[in-house]
Enzyme design. Structure first.
Site, short mmCIF file in Angstrom:
data_model
loop_
_atom_site.label_atom_id
_atom_site.label_comp_id
_atom_site.label_asym_id
_atom_site.label_seq_id
_atom_site.Cartn_x
_atom_site.Cartn_y
_atom_site.Cartn_z
CG HIS A 145 -4.61 9.06 0.92
ND1 HIS A 145 -4.82 8.45 -0.30
CD2 HIS A 145 -3.60 8.37 1.50
CE1 HIS A 145 -3.96 7.45 -0.44
NE2 HIS A 145 -3.22 7.36 0.63
CE LYS A 154 4.19 1.03 -2.65
NZ LYS A 154 3.26 1.86 -1.87
NE ARG A 167 -4.29 1.91 5.38
CZ ARG A 167 -3.66 1.84 4.25
NH1 ARG A 167 -4.32 1.81 3.14
NH2 ARG A 167 -2.34 1.76 4.22
CB SER A 202 -4.10 3.82 -3.47
OG SER A 202 -4.06 5.02 -2.78
#
Ligand code: ADP
Length: 161
Positions: free
Chosen positions: A16, A40, A89, A127
């Site tokens: 990030h 989440k 990514r 993460s």
């Protein structure tokens, strides 16, 4: 130009930060917006995530840290900012991100999503991967800033999952 960089940031990683740093050099202001995601299962509260983001970006001048719930389109309208940054990514990110960008544009035609390709050194980072390694007490110092490393150690010492 002002841009919004939205995400869960649970917690912020060097991946990030790579995007944030590069946005900060190219845009007048970067609004990092933490999504209050009720679905989440997050390890950090929104307040903790904001604190970690603030600490990790304190050397950058043009950063605002905020949070939002609900639709990103409603939030960006409210903020008066119609440019969204998302990081890519790998090809695997592409399909979902493309879907999201098209849906957002449908409900808010002026909304533009810009994709930034991650730097090669951090393109494998997420993460969730960092949390998994931390939960087994593995080495994470090269994936996250020091303040996040300490916060993760503290969480998992207290038995977060
Ligand atoms: P979300 O839950 O919305 O995917 P994340 O906090 O995981 O939010 O990520 C926010 C944004 O940052 C997303 O656009 C994601 O693709 C991007 N991102 C996450 N990790 C990296 C990385 N290592 N390199 C580049 N972009 C990344």
């Amino acid at each position: 130009m002002r841009v919004i960089y939205p995400g869960s940031f649970d917690p912020v990683t060097n991946g990030h930060l790579d995007i944030i740093q590069r946005c900060s050099e190219r845009f007048d202001q970067v609004i990092i917006s933490v999504l209050k995601n009720t679905k989440k299962n997050s390890v950090f509260t929104v307040e903790e995530r904001i604190h970690l983001l603030k600490e990790s970006t304190k050397d950058l001048k043009n950063i605002e840290i905020d949070s939002f719930s609900g639709l990103l389109t409603d939030y960006s309208r409210k903020k008066g900012c119609s440019t969204i940054i998302r990081g890519l990514r790998a090809v695997s990110d592409f399909e979902y991100e493309m879907q999201l960008a098209l849906i957002n544009r449908k409900t808010y035609p002026d909304l533009e999503t810009l994709f930034m390709v991650s730097s090669t050194g951090v393109s494998f980072l997420s993460s969730s991967l960092v949390k998994e390694i931390a939960s087994f007490n593995g080495e994470i110092s090269c994936f996250v800033p020091k303040v996040v490393e300490e916060a993760l150690r503290e969480k998992f010492k207290r038995g977060a999952r």
